[in-house]
Design a protein around this motif. Sequence first.
Motif, PDB file in Angstrom:
ATOM      1  N   GLY A   1       1.229  -0.819   0.128  1.00 17.19           N
ATOM      2  CA  GLY A   1      -0.084   0.211   0.294  1.00 17.19           C
ATOM      3  C   GLY A   1       0.603   1.406  -0.115  1.00 17.19           C
ATOM      4  N   ILE A   2       0.016   2.502  -0.078  1.00 19.18           N
ATOM      5  CA  ILE A   2       0.468   3.978  -0.848  1.00 19.18           C
ATOM      6  C   ILE A   2       0.874   4.128   1.096  1.00 19.18           C
ATOM      7  N   GLY A   3       0.787   3.727   1.482  1.00 13.10           N
ATOM      8  CA  GLY A   3       0.871   4.737   3.464  1.00 13.10           C
ATOM      9  C   GLY A   3       2.471   3.145   3.191  1.00 13.10           C
ATOM     10  N   ASP A   4       2.534   2.362   2.963  1.00 10.04           N
ATOM     11  CA  ASP A   4       3.671   1.347   3.515  1.00 10.04           C
ATOM     12  C   ASP A   4       4.565   2.194   3.074  1.00 10.04           C
ATOM     13  N   ARG A   5       4.628   2.397   1.692  1.00 13.86           N
ATOM     14  CA  ARG A   5       5.588   3.514   1.089  1.00 13.86           C
ATOM     15  C   ARG A   5       6.423   4.096   1.916  1.00 13.86           C
ATOM     16  N   LEU A   6       4.793   5.456   1.724  1.00 10.99           N
ATOM     17  CA  LEU A   6       5.748   7.064   2.434  1.00 10.99           C
ATOM     18  C   LEU A   6       6.387   6.165   3.569  1.00 10.99           C
ATOM     19  N   LEU A   7       6.092   5.489   4.433  1.00 11.90           N
ATOM     20  CA  LEU A   7       6.535   5.362   5.699  1.00 11.90           C
ATOM     21  C   LEU A   7       7.581   4.697   5.589  1.00 11.90           C
ATOM     22  N   ALA A   8       8.271   3.871   4.392  1.00 12.08           N
ATOM     23  CA  ALA A   8       9.387   3.104   4.327  1.00 12.08           C
ATOM     24  C   ALA A   8      10.699   4.046   4.344  1.00 12.08           C
ATOM     25  N   HIS A   9      10.723   4.893   4.117  1.00 14.52           N
ATOM     26  CA  HIS A   9      11.781   5.848   3.334  1.00 14.52           C
ATOM     27  C   HIS A   9      11.723   6.686   4.258  1.00 14.52           C
ATOM     28  N   LEU A  10      11.099   7.138   5.765  1.00 19.04           N
ATOM     29  CA  LEU A  10      11.472   7.727   6.356  1.00 19.04           C
ATOM     30  C   LEU A  10      13.261   8.248   7.156  1.00 19.04           C
ATOM     31  N   ASN A  11      13.020   7.114   6.599  1.00 25.50           N
ATOM     32  CA  ASN A  11      15.205   7.096   6.724  1.00 25.50           C
ATOM     33  C   ASN A  11      15.739   8.707   5.681  1.00 25.50           C
ATOM     34  N   VAL A  12      15.394   8.938   5.368  1.00 23.88           N
ATOM     35  CA  VAL A  12      15.950  10.025   4.225  1.00 23.88           C
ATOM     36  C   VAL A  12      16.121  11.448   5.461  1.00 23.88           C
ATOM     37  N   GLY A  13      15.257  10.826   7.019  1.00 23.77           N
ATOM     38  CA  GLY A  13      16.034  11.890   7.767  1.00 23.77           C
ATOM     39  C   GLY A  13      17.421  11.827   8.474  1.00 23.77           C
ATOM     40  N   VAL A  14      17.916  10.286   7.411  1.00 23.94           N
ATOM     41  CA  VAL A  14      19.338  10.517   7.733  1.00 23.94           C
ATOM     42  C   VAL A  14      20.162  11.741   6.603  1.00 23.94           C
ATOM     43  N   ALA A  15      19.751  12.022   5.830  1.00 17.57           N
ATOM     44  CA  ALA A  15      20.232  12.871   4.887  1.00 17.57           C
ATOM     45  C   ALA A  15      19.922  13.918   5.407  1.00 17.57           C
ATOM     46  N   ILE A  16      19.337  14.084   6.076  1.00 16.05           N
ATOM     47  CA  ILE A  16      19.195  15.671   6.452  1.00 16.05           C
ATOM     48  C   ILE A  16      19.636  15.840   7.799  1.00 16.05           C
ATOM     49  N   PHE A  17      19.696  15.522   8.246  1.00 15.07           N
ATOM     50  CA  PHE A  17      21.178  15.374   9.398  1.00 15.07           C
ATOM     51  C   PHE A  17      22.431  15.242   8.453  1.00 15.07           C
ATOM     52  N   PHE A  18      22.918  14.699   8.089  1.00 12.63           N
ATOM     53  CA  PHE A  18      24.267  14.917   7.534  1.00 12.63           C
ATOM     54  C   PHE A  18      23.757  16.372   7.234  1.00 12.63           C
ATOM     55  N   ALA A  19      23.442  16.415   6.013  1.00 13.75           N
ATOM     56  CA  ALA A  19      23.838  18.324   5.375  1.00 13.75           C
ATOM     57  C   ALA A  19      23.468  19.274   6.502  1.00 13.75           C
ATOM     58  N   LEU A  20      23.081  19.398   8.062  1.00 13.39           N
ATOM     59  CA  LEU A  20      23.687  19.433   8.725  1.00 13.39           C
ATOM     60  C   LEU A  20      24.347  19.294   9.767  1.00 13.39           C
ATOM     61  N   SER A  21      25.027  18.430   9.724  1.00 12.25           N
ATOM     62  CA  SER A  21      26.261  18.269  10.134  1.00 12.25           C
ATOM     63  C   SER A  21      27.488  19.006   9.015  1.00 12.25           C
ATOM     64  N   GLY A  22      27.243  19.181   7.902  1.00  8.94           N
ATOM     65  CA  GLY A  22      28.046  19.075   6.634  1.00  8.94           C
ATOM     66  C   GLY A  22      28.077  20.960   7.073  1.00  8.94           C
ATOM     67  N   PHE A  23      27.146  21.493   7.027  1.00 11.99           N
ATOM     68  CA  PHE A  23      26.996  23.221   7.689  1.00 11.99           C
ATOM     69  C   PHE A  23      27.204  23.442   8.641  1.00 11.99           C
ATOM     70  N   LEU A  24      27.163  22.384   9.837  1.00 12.94           N
ATOM     71  CA  LEU A  24      27.328  23.238  10.976  1.00 12.94           C
ATOM     72  C   LEU A  24      29.085  23.673  11.285  1.00 12.94           C
ATOM     73  N   LEU A  25      29.374  21.696  10.947  1.00  7.90           N
ATOM     74  CA  LEU A  25      30.597  21.822  11.468  1.00  7.90           C
ATOM     75  C   LEU A  25      31.688  22.268  10.432  1.00  7.90           C
ATOM     76  N   TYR A  26      31.404  22.599   9.395  1.00  3.15           N
ATOM     77  CA  TYR A  26      32.136  23.052   8.373  1.00  3.15           C
ATOM     78  C   TYR A  26      31.553  25.147   8.368  1.00  3.15           C
ATOM     79  N   ARG A  27      30.859  25.262   8.544  1.00  4.30           N
ATOM     80  CA  ARG A  27      30.643  27.248   9.608  1.00  4.30           C
ATOM     81  C   ARG A  27      31.332  27.779   9.827  1.00  4.30           C
ATOM     82  N   PRO A  28      31.965  26.925  11.095  1.00 14.03           N
ATOM     83  CA  PRO A  28      33.091  28.127  11.773  1.00 14.03           C
ATOM     84  C   PRO A  28      34.135  27.685  11.236  1.00 14.03           C
ATOM     85  N   PHE A  29      34.725  26.698  10.719  1.00 12.53           N
ATOM     86  CA  PHE A  29      35.339  26.901   9.323  1.00 12.53           C
ATOM     87  C   PHE A  29      35.921  28.322   8.541  1.00 12.53           C
TER      88      PHE A  29
END
Length: 380
Positions: free
Chosen positions: A21-49
Amino acid sequence: MLAVHSWAATRVLAPQSAPDGIGDRLLAHLNVGVAIFFALSGFLLYRPFIAGDLALGPRPSAAAYLWRRGLRILPAYWLALGALALVPGDTARAGDGVWAVLPLQGLAPAGERSCVELIATCRFAPVWSLTVELTFYALLPAYATLMSRVPRRQRLPCELLVLGTLAAVSTAVGVADATARLTLVSGTVAGHFPPFAAGMLAAVLSARREERLRTPSPTLKRLLATAAALLVYSAAAMALPPSPFLFTARDRLIAHLAFAVIATCALVPLLVETPGRPARSLLASRPLRALGLVSYGIFLWHYTFALAAVDLRIASWPLSLVFVSACSLVPATASYLLVERPALRLKNALWGRFPTTREAPRPPAAPSASHQPSLALRDD
């Protein structure tokens, strides 16, 4: 991570259960949050340099930066590893143990299986993302040092070229590893660099003078970025199988590209938000700040309770989410109070051996206070 692993406990890992079902597909890929966390890490850690290079503030020393990263990651990890290794049942590590202690659970020497491959039995399966983070932490100071030698006027185009090239190569590396048997290359930041690249580029842009970043309608930009992220996520969820575990080159390519776009959209508020805006007020609220303090512990402990939800045969995703969240909060809070907070008090312990920051030379015409970047950055 809580949402997707709670869902997996009821639909993927549970016996005699299959997602549909569609609901399962939408829930299955909420691990996109990992990519968002990676992006925030790149921003916050590189910003002071970047800020140091552009004379907007002090530049972190590599030694102090690595010391603080180690204090932030290792003590709580070792606590969880030791405690979970004593609990009967599922394993807390894979391989010969050396990778587990470092911690590099996402990697495995030749002939052995990594923890991430043992998704039904290894309590630290999600720590593959920590492996990626650690390799990024280690390489960032060297990259920042190389980029600091680029003339200021050429910095932005040079960053675009280098980060874009590295992101393209990383995507090829990650997609080539279609069997999900993470190697010593694809299991590191080398196989997951696009979100980091987006965050680092956002750091470069945010460190430039504010008048170059101001837009006539920041609210519209935020809305457009949110709409784009939702649209890309929905399209990707429909194109991918209803499972967060992807094993074909096609599926991994779709996930790499879509998640990188979504992570980029998530960074837009950091570039257009100003002090006092709702987003900043919400993030500065006490509940979210408290949750942020224990979030690392939740990351380390939650998968154990997701596996427990499988054993308990909890069939409802909302009930599984509540169970995993509530159970994870207890050890995560204890970890922060007993280990993480005391460890972070040592972040200046080696002050006599190396400074935590060094002042960057200021140009003759330094930007005024009104042009200083408004985002407060934490390095702990």
